[in-house]
Design a protein around this motif. Structure first.
Motif, PDB file in Angstrom:
ATOM      1  N   TRP A  31       0.808  -1.224   0.000  1.00 37.17           N
ATOM      2  CA  TRP A  31       0.000   0.000   0.000  1.00 37.17           C
ATOM      3  C   TRP A  31       0.836   1.266   0.000  1.00 37.17           C
ATOM      4  O   TRP A  31       0.302   2.368  -0.112  1.00 37.17           O
ATOM      5  CB  TRP A  31      -0.911   0.010   1.236  1.00 37.17           C
ATOM      6  CG  TRP A  31      -1.815  -1.161   1.285  1.00 37.17           C
ATOM      7  CD1 TRP A  31      -1.644  -2.308   2.012  1.00 37.17           C
ATOM      8  CD2 TRP A  31      -3.032  -1.353   0.551  1.00 37.17           C
ATOM      9  NE1 TRP A  31      -2.685  -3.176   1.787  1.00 37.17           N
ATOM     10  CE2 TRP A  31      -3.543  -2.612   0.893  1.00 37.17           C
ATOM     11  CE3 TRP A  31      -3.736  -0.554  -0.357  1.00 37.17           C
ATOM     12  CZ2 TRP A  31      -4.720  -3.103   0.365  1.00 37.17           C
ATOM     13  CZ3 TRP A  31      -4.918  -1.047  -0.885  1.00 37.17           C
ATOM     14  CH2 TRP A  31      -5.393  -2.313  -0.522  1.00 37.17           C
ATOM     15  N   ARG A  33       2.688   3.123  -1.888  1.00 38.51           N
ATOM     16  CA  ARG A  33       2.627   4.168  -2.905  1.00 38.51           C
ATOM     17  C   ARG A  33       1.209   4.465  -3.383  1.00 38.51           C
ATOM     18  O   ARG A  33       1.021   5.180  -4.357  1.00 38.51           O
ATOM     19  CB  ARG A  33       3.508   3.782  -4.095  1.00 38.51           C
ATOM     20  CG  ARG A  33       4.980   3.820  -3.741  1.00 38.51           C
ATOM     21  CD  ARG A  33       5.854   3.519  -4.949  1.00 38.51           C
ATOM     22  NE  ARG A  33       7.248   3.730  -4.642  1.00 38.51           N
ATOM     23  CZ  ARG A  33       8.037   2.846  -4.050  1.00 38.51           C
ATOM     24  NH1 ARG A  33       7.548   1.678  -3.674  1.00 38.51           N
ATOM     25  NH2 ARG A  33       9.305   3.109  -3.820  1.00 38.51           N
ATOM     26  N   ARG A  34       0.234   3.891  -2.712  1.00 38.37           N
ATOM     27  CA  ARG A  34      -1.160   4.095  -3.121  1.00 38.37           C
ATOM     28  C   ARG A  34      -1.855   5.068  -2.193  1.00 38.37           C
ATOM     29  O   ARG A  34      -1.583   5.095  -1.006  1.00 38.37           O
ATOM     30  CB  ARG A  34      -1.904   2.757  -3.128  1.00 38.37           C
ATOM     31  CG  ARG A  34      -1.389   1.817  -4.212  1.00 38.37           C
ATOM     32  CD  ARG A  34      -2.147   0.535  -4.275  1.00 38.37           C
ATOM     33  NE  ARG A  34      -3.581   0.769  -4.433  1.00 38.37           N
ATOM     34  CZ  ARG A  34      -4.496  -0.184  -4.318  1.00 38.37           C
ATOM     35  NH1 ARG A  34      -4.142  -1.417  -4.043  1.00 38.37           N
ATOM     36  NH2 ARG A  34      -5.773   0.099  -4.468  1.00 38.37           N
ATOM     37  N   ASP A  35      -2.775   5.851  -2.757  1.00 40.70           N
ATOM     38  CA  ASP A  35      -3.592   6.750  -1.966  1.00 40.70           C
ATOM     39  C   ASP A  35      -5.074   6.469  -2.242  1.00 40.70           C
ATOM     40  O   ASP A  35      -5.846   6.293  -1.320  1.00 40.70           O
ATOM     41  CB  ASP A  35      -3.258   8.213  -2.278  1.00 40.70           C
ATOM     42  CG  ASP A  35      -3.884   9.168  -1.280  1.00 40.70           C
ATOM     43  OD1 ASP A  35      -3.678   8.974  -0.064  1.00 40.70           O
ATOM     44  OD2 ASP A  35      -4.595  10.093  -1.709  1.00 40.70           O
ATOM     45  N   THR A  36      -5.428   6.374  -3.509  1.00 45.47           N
ATOM     46  CA  THR A  36      -6.811   6.084  -3.875  1.00 45.47           C
ATOM     47  C   THR A  36      -7.150   4.652  -3.461  1.00 45.47           C
ATOM     48  O   THR A  36      -6.412   3.715  -3.778  1.00 45.47           O
ATOM     49  CB  THR A  36      -7.015   6.259  -5.393  1.00 45.47           C
ATOM     50  OG1 THR A  36      -6.682   7.609  -5.729  1.00 45.47           O
ATOM     51  CG2 THR A  36      -8.438   5.967  -5.798  1.00 45.47           C
ATOM     52  N   ALA A  38      -6.876   3.184  -0.694  1.00 44.14           N
ATOM     53  CA  ALA A  38      -5.842   2.565   0.146  1.00 44.14           C
ATOM     54  C   ALA A  38      -6.015   2.917   1.617  1.00 44.14           C
ATOM     55  O   ALA A  38      -5.144   2.647   2.429  1.00 44.14           O
ATOM     56  CB  ALA A  38      -4.459   2.997  -0.340  1.00 44.14           C
TER      57      ALA A  38
END
Length: 157
Positions: A31, A33-36, A38
């Motif tokens: 997770w 490097r994820r924001d959407t 996440a």
């Protein structure tokens, strides 16, 4: 065998027309490097006979390293996530300083297949969001809880 079950607490603060919710960004390398999609309601798995409410409070403490809030909870019900897990959530009005969070950890093999195990935080950060900001960040299967919270606050029930 019954499917996996999870329970959590969705903290909210502020007036209905400017409410914010507290979300937790999932920890670990998958997770990072994820924001959407996440972020999650602070929650965790439980196995009956443990009661969902007890599990929600226990998991809040384990994941955030802080005692669960003392505010009056109201149920936001259940939702089935894409993987089949059933999540039960309560909303609690409370203010929490994200800087105070001391996340719990988990161990996993990383990189997969390497034979090397590393420790990662269960969540790597928490933050307050307005519902429209929270919606895109929250995993899809939990977005219904934002809708239910908005309905509850709008009706004052």
């Amino acid at each position: 065998m019954a499917g996996k079950r999870s329970a959590g607490l969705l903290l909210y603060r502020g007036p209905a027309d400017a409410v914010e919710v507290l979300l937790a960004h999932m920890g670990g390398p998958l997770w990072a490097r994820r924001d959407t999609a996440a972020w999650s309601v602070p929650k965790g798995e439980y196995v009956p006979p443990e009661e969902p409410w007890d599990a929600a409070r226990r998991e809040f403490a384990e994941e955030l390293g802080l005692p669960p809030p003392e505010g009056r909870p109201f149920p936001l019900g259940e939702a089935r996530q894409a993987g089949g897990k059933v999540v039960t959530v309560w909303a609690v009005e409370s203010d929490l300083d994200p800087e105070r969070v001391v996340p719990g950890t988990f161990e996993m093999e990383w990189p997969r297949g390497s034979g090397v195990f590393a420790t990662f935080p269960e969540i790597d950060r928490v933050a307050w969001f307005r519902p429209h900001e929270a919606r895109e960040r929250l995993v899809a299967g939990q977005r219904v809880f934002l809708e239910r919270l908005a309905e509850r606050l709008a009706t004052g029930a």
